[in-house]
Design an enzyme around this catalytic site. Structure first.
Site, short mmCIF file in Angstrom:
data_model
loop_
_atom_site.label_atom_id
_atom_site.label_comp_id
_atom_site.label_asym_id
_atom_site.label_seq_id
_atom_site.Cartn_x
_atom_site.Cartn_y
_atom_site.Cartn_z
N ASP A 1 5.24 3.50 -5.95
CA ASP A 1 6.13 3.15 -4.85
C ASP A 1 6.64 1.73 -5.10
OD1 ASP A 1 7.40 3.29 -2.30
OD2 ASP A 1 5.74 2.12 -1.47
N ASP B 1 8.54 -0.70 -2.26
CA ASP B 1 8.33 -1.62 -1.13
C ASP B 1 6.91 -1.53 -0.58
OD1 ASP B 1 11.04 -2.89 -0.44
OD2 ASP B 1 11.56 -0.77 -0.65
#
Length: 297
Positions: A123, A125
């Site tokens: 991922d 953020d």
């Protein structure tokens, strides 16, 4: 004096009177009184066949006008495409069209150059970086200004401690895929700054997610990789709702410069190099993590 009635009965039938395609006309004599039934029938037949000949000639001309002339060259028949309606028993009935069944979207990755490598989905953020549209209270590493819906926005980005070392370690042993639910316009600019050394193999954005109840899910089964060779690292449990057994949850990163989550992940991947099914290692790692968190409490 009683007038003498002359009855003339045709000695030949209408069929016998035809010669060379024409029917010989037989004059009919009528008396001064009413006509006989035979004469009336003969007159009706004459009128019927006369009308029939005229109708045949008219329709023959219509057919010649409406039908295009064929060229001397032999022509075959051209198969017409079926329309939305099909002819059945001289009636047009609508063809039943089955509704399309919603199929899962497929966003497969290109084939692996080295089939022996495992794939790590990361991922962006709150996993690798933290960004904010407002200036961060302490400091930031770089700024990106994407244009979203015609409006240029400014984001201040802070890298998670150890992210450069983490990516450098993974690039030699794993296929690295950054899979974010962020918009391409924003995330691509962040990755351009984050991945200066070009160690990330692939980038996937929000348009590669599947939306479920208003949440974006990253379906690893649609990536073209064996699930027993896949790991996803994400701070949002909704992202790996379809394959929780492949997920390593990570604590969200905001502005903690003492964060060491990525260092722990390096230790995990070092220990799992010889494991055939990486999901077994993930299960052990997450279980130990839960136990450690309980002890810390």
């Amino acid at each position: 004096m009683v007038s003498k009635i002359i009855r003339r009965t045709p000695t030949k039938s209408i069929k016998d009177c035809r010669k060379n395609g024409r029917r010989k006309k037989t004059p009919v004599k009528c008396s001064s009184s009413s006509s006989s039934p035979s004469v009336v029938i003969a007159t009706i037949n004459e009128s019927f066949f006369s009308c029939r000949r005229r109708l045949v000639k008219i329709f023959s001309k219509i057919v010649r006008i409406a039908t295009p002339k064929r060229s001397p060259k032999k022509q075959g028949f051209r198969k017409l495409k079926k329309s939305a309606f099909e002819s059945t028993n001289e009636f047009l009935i609508p063809r039943m069209v089955e509704p399309e069944i919603a199929k899962p979207l497929f966003f497969g990755l290109p084939p692996l150059e080295n089939p022996e490598k495992k794939t790590i989905f990361l991922d962006l953020d709150e996993t690798l970086i933290h960004s904010s549209s407002d200036p961060l209270s302490k400091h930031f590493d770089f700024v990106v200004r994407p244009t979203i819906d015609g409006e240029t926005m400014t984001f201040y980005v802070l890298k998670r401690p150890g992210v450069d070392k983490f990516l450098e370690y993974l690039c030699g042993k794993f296929e690295i895929v950054v899979f974010t639910a962020g918009l391409r316009e924003y995330a691509s600019l962040v990755l351009d700054e984050l991945d200066k050394n070009k160690v990330i193999n692939h980038r996937l954005y929000r348009d590669s997610c599947r939306e479920l109840d208003g949440k974006y899910v990253k379906d690893l089964a649609q990536m073209g990789r064996d699930l027993w060779k896949v790991v996803i690292v994400d701070d949002n449990p909704n992202s790996y709702a379809f394959q929780p057994q492949n997920a390593i949850p990570i604590k969200p990163f905001i502005e903690d410069l003492q964060d060491n989550e990525l260092s722990k992940l390096i230790q995990f991947f070092e220990a799992s190099e010889g494991v055939e099914d990486i999901r077994d290692a993930v299960k052990l790692f997450t279980h130990e993590g839960v136990q450690q968190n309980l002890l810390d409490c």
